[in-house]
Design a protein around this motif. Sequence first.
Motif, PDB file in Angstrom:
ATOM      1  N   VAL A 113       3.630 -12.525  26.879  1.00 44.98           N
ATOM      2  CA  VAL A 113       2.773 -11.627  26.094  1.00 44.98           C
ATOM      3  C   VAL A 113       2.085 -10.694  27.095  1.00 44.98           C
ATOM      4  CG1 VAL A 113       0.990 -11.513  24.309  1.00 44.98           C
ATOM      5  CG2 VAL A 113       2.420 -13.551  24.504  1.00 44.98           C
ATOM      6  N   ARG A 133       1.415 -16.509   7.938  1.00 44.75           N
ATOM      7  CA  ARG A 133       2.550 -16.974   8.726  1.00 44.75           C
ATOM      8  C   ARG A 133       2.582 -18.499   8.876  1.00 44.75           C
ATOM      9  NH1 ARG A 133       1.729 -13.151  13.757  1.00 44.75           N
ATOM     10  NH2 ARG A 133      -0.368 -13.974  13.396  1.00 44.75           N
ATOM     11  N   GLN A 151      -7.485  -9.702  20.966  1.00 44.43           N
ATOM     12  CA  GLN A 151      -6.321  -9.536  21.855  1.00 44.43           C
ATOM     13  C   GLN A 151      -6.364  -8.152  22.519  1.00 44.43           C
ATOM     14  OE1 GLN A 151      -3.814 -10.497  18.504  1.00 44.43           O
ATOM     15  NE2 GLN A 151      -2.900 -12.244  19.549  1.00 44.43           N
ATOM     16  N   GLU A 159      10.773  -7.623  21.923  1.00 48.24           N
ATOM     17  CA  GLU A 159      10.338  -7.479  20.533  1.00 48.24           C
ATOM     18  C   GLU A 159       9.861  -6.052  20.383  1.00 48.24           C
ATOM     19  OE1 GLU A 159       7.354  -9.446  17.224  1.00 48.24           O
ATOM     20  OE2 GLU A 159       6.593  -8.934  19.187  1.00 48.24           O
ATOM     21  N   PHE A 184      -3.203  -5.312  18.364  1.00 49.21           N
ATOM     22  CA  PHE A 184      -2.932  -6.309  17.321  1.00 49.21           C
ATOM     23  C   PHE A 184      -4.230  -6.758  16.653  1.00 49.21           C
ATOM     24  CE2 PHE A 184      -0.813 -10.052  15.417  1.00 49.21           C
ATOM     25  CZ  PHE A 184       0.277  -9.408  14.874  1.00 49.21           C
ATOM     26  N   ARG A 192       5.819 -21.788   9.532  1.00 46.84           N
ATOM     27  CA  ARG A 192       5.631 -22.490  10.811  1.00 46.84           C
ATOM     28  C   ARG A 192       5.407 -23.984  10.627  1.00 46.84           C
ATOM     29  NH1 ARG A 192       1.389 -18.047  13.451  1.00 46.84           N
ATOM     30  NH2 ARG A 192       2.950 -16.407  13.761  1.00 46.84           N
ATOM     31  N   ASP A 250      -4.601 -16.927  17.919  1.00 46.67           N
ATOM     32  CA  ASP A 250      -3.334 -16.470  17.329  1.00 46.67           C
ATOM     33  C   ASP A 250      -2.236 -17.427  17.813  1.00 46.67           C
ATOM     34  OD1 ASP A 250      -1.390 -15.049  16.008  1.00 46.67           O
ATOM     35  OD2 ASP A 250      -1.291 -13.404  17.452  1.00 46.67           O
ATOM     36  N   ARG A 269      11.168 -13.698  26.445  1.00 45.87           N
ATOM     37  CA  ARG A 269      11.094 -12.899  25.226  1.00 45.87           C
ATOM     38  C   ARG A 269       9.803 -12.095  25.400  1.00 45.87           C
ATOM     39  NH1 ARG A 269       6.877 -12.656  21.202  1.00 45.87           N
ATOM     40  NH2 ARG A 269       7.816 -12.052  19.221  1.00 45.87           N
ATOM     41  N   HIS A 281       9.024 -16.743  13.637  1.00 43.27           N
ATOM     42  CA  HIS A 281       7.736 -17.365  13.312  1.00 43.27           C
ATOM     43  C   HIS A 281       6.768 -16.407  12.619  1.00 43.27           C
ATOM     44  CE1 HIS A 281       7.323 -15.214  17.027  1.00 43.27           C
ATOM     45  NE2 HIS A 281       6.014 -15.259  16.909  1.00 43.27           N
ATOM     46  N   HIS A 325      -1.227  -7.773  25.871  1.00 45.14           N
ATOM     47  CA  HIS A 325      -2.636  -8.113  25.723  1.00 45.14           C
ATOM     48  C   HIS A 325      -2.912  -9.517  26.221  1.00 45.14           C
ATOM     49  CE1 HIS A 325      -0.462  -9.031  21.919  1.00 45.14           C
ATOM     50  NE2 HIS A 325      -1.047 -10.201  22.078  1.00 45.14           N
TER      51      HIS A 325
HETATM   52  C1  NOJ Z   1       4.204 -10.701  17.822  1.00 46.63           C
HETATM   53  C2  NOJ Z   1       4.317 -12.187  17.707  1.00 46.63           C
HETATM   54  O1  NOJ Z   1       5.601 -12.518  17.264  1.00 46.63           O
HETATM   55  C3  NOJ Z   1       3.229 -12.636  16.757  1.00 46.63           C
HETATM   56  O2  NOJ Z   1       3.355 -13.987  16.392  1.00 46.63           O
HETATM   57  C4  NOJ Z   1       1.901 -12.359  17.405  1.00 46.63           C
HETATM   58  O3  NOJ Z   1       0.873 -12.674  16.485  1.00 46.63           O
HETATM   59  C5  NOJ Z   1       1.770 -10.888  17.801  1.00 46.63           C
HETATM   60  N1  NOJ Z   1       2.950 -10.384  18.434  1.00 46.63           N
HETATM   61  C6  NOJ Z   1       0.608 -10.669  18.732  1.00 46.63           C
HETATM   62  O4  NOJ Z   1       0.884 -11.214  19.988  1.00 46.63           O
END
Ligand code: NOJ
Length: 535
Positions: free
Chosen positions: A100, A396, A162, A259, A158, A400, A60, A192, A321, A103
């Motif tokens: 992140v 996506r 992950q 987020e 997700f 990008r 990812d 972030r 993104h 996960h």
């Molecule tokens: C949100 C992120 O902005 C996205 O790009 C990602 O695929 C997912 N979270 C999983 O981490």
Amino acid sequence: MNTPWVHKTSIYQIYPRSFYDSNGDGIGDLQGIIQKLDYIHKLGFETIWISPFFSSPQADTGYDISNYTDIAPEYGTMNDALQLIDEVHQRGMKIVFDMVMNHTSIEHEWFKESSSSKDNPKADWYIWRDKPNNWQSMTGGSGWHYSTERGQYFWSSFLPFQPDLNYRNPEVKKAMFDTVRFWLGKGVDGFRLDIFNVIYKDVEFRDNPFSFKLAPTEDDPSGFFQEAKYTLNQPESFEFAKELRAVCNEFGDRILLGEVSGNKSIIRRFLGDETNNGLGLVFDFEMLGFQFTAGYFHELIQRIETHFPEPFMPVYVFSNHDRRRSIHKLGNDLRKAKLLALLQLTVRGVPCMYYGEEIGMTNLPQPFATALDPIPHKFKLIPRFVFDALGMTINRDEVRTPMQWNSDKNAGFSSAEKTWLPVHENHKEINVERESLQENSLLNTVQAIMKIRNSEAAVREGSLRLLKNLPEGVLGYERKLENESVFIYLNFSDTKREIQFTGVKILFQTARSGEINGGDIQLGGFDGIILKPSA
Ligand code: NOJ
């Protein structure tokens, strides 16, 4: 007024794979970012947020981390990361990493150990069950996946690769807080926080209730015929925000930018109690679905001001993104793009601009079947027009594509034969070099507004008052700090409008045709203006 820097900064998001390739392998890298720091500095942004560049199988594109304190080789080395932090600070700028926490990758050593048996030391580091309940992942379909090795199911909010960490285990929390401390200790100015609102899941694993809702929306993440009652926004996640804030406070004022999917009340809870002791900033994704009218923005700003008065600070974001580029919603009309930038950079809030938005980069439609992004592969049986009609970006990759620096090969992004994603052919017209030579380009407009934002404290940290009795289609607000005021008017209509004003000077006008005739100021179609009472 003592506004913390976190609340008066401006953020530029870099997707590192696509920003600048310094070594000709077709992939952007950390040295590439270093080489382009002066560009961002000149543009006027203080903070850069960089999407993940840590060790990862890149299933990812980096949001699947296999080692939080190591750098993926295609991006560089630890020394490059440290040099980047240093170079940012030398320019008086700030740097935010992407954390992140929810996960890891299935290739993280923690997961390998956890999935090896039911009684290993990390057996409880992820969320394991003998039988799945009815929970759906955020991308649709059950989020439970079977591990033959362990003979149990693990939970992924997700995608299947992950797996979610188990924050009810104090060892996990400690490991992640130590990771945060590791980077803060290296000088990083904050994070972030990826899908922060799913950190905790219901402790009793109760089934989510049925809902008629098919597709998740920005203000209500429920979907796939299920209300995400027990998988999102749990009370423990709001508390966790405060704990994380306390860890960051050990290092002074640092950015924690969440987020979070959910409405304004949910966002408000992640910010903590009245003293804003939770996350310092949270995205409000409702505005990604903006309508380009004065009425829409008037109402949006009004609600934002009600929900996030001082000491809170909203974030204004129109693309990233994962979503479509903002100019797509504006019918590729540059006048509208300039007006949107004027709003984003002068309204009360921290602006967060995605790379390439400042030159009006567009989406690059690409087939689902060959996408590098894993999401479209989940939906390849559904025709594309369905998603287009719903306004959803499924592939996506389309948002990008490499940064368009000039009209040369690969838009000046890379010297490679093949770049990791194709370069948009419109780079011949839409690029930094060309726009920097055009006085009234979007790029120069953004730069000029940023200059005003950086020199007028009222614009950065003043209060906001929406103005009334304006001509139809015009939005106006005053930004005020102590005795200093700045007035901003935005004409969302295609025809001329006049506003009455005496004793002002024009700081900037997007159509650059500013005229003051007596007490009248003319605004062209989709024109915006910044005025300051003359002393
Ligand atoms: C949100 C992120 O902005 C996205 O790009 C990602 O695929 C997912 N979270 C999983 O981490």
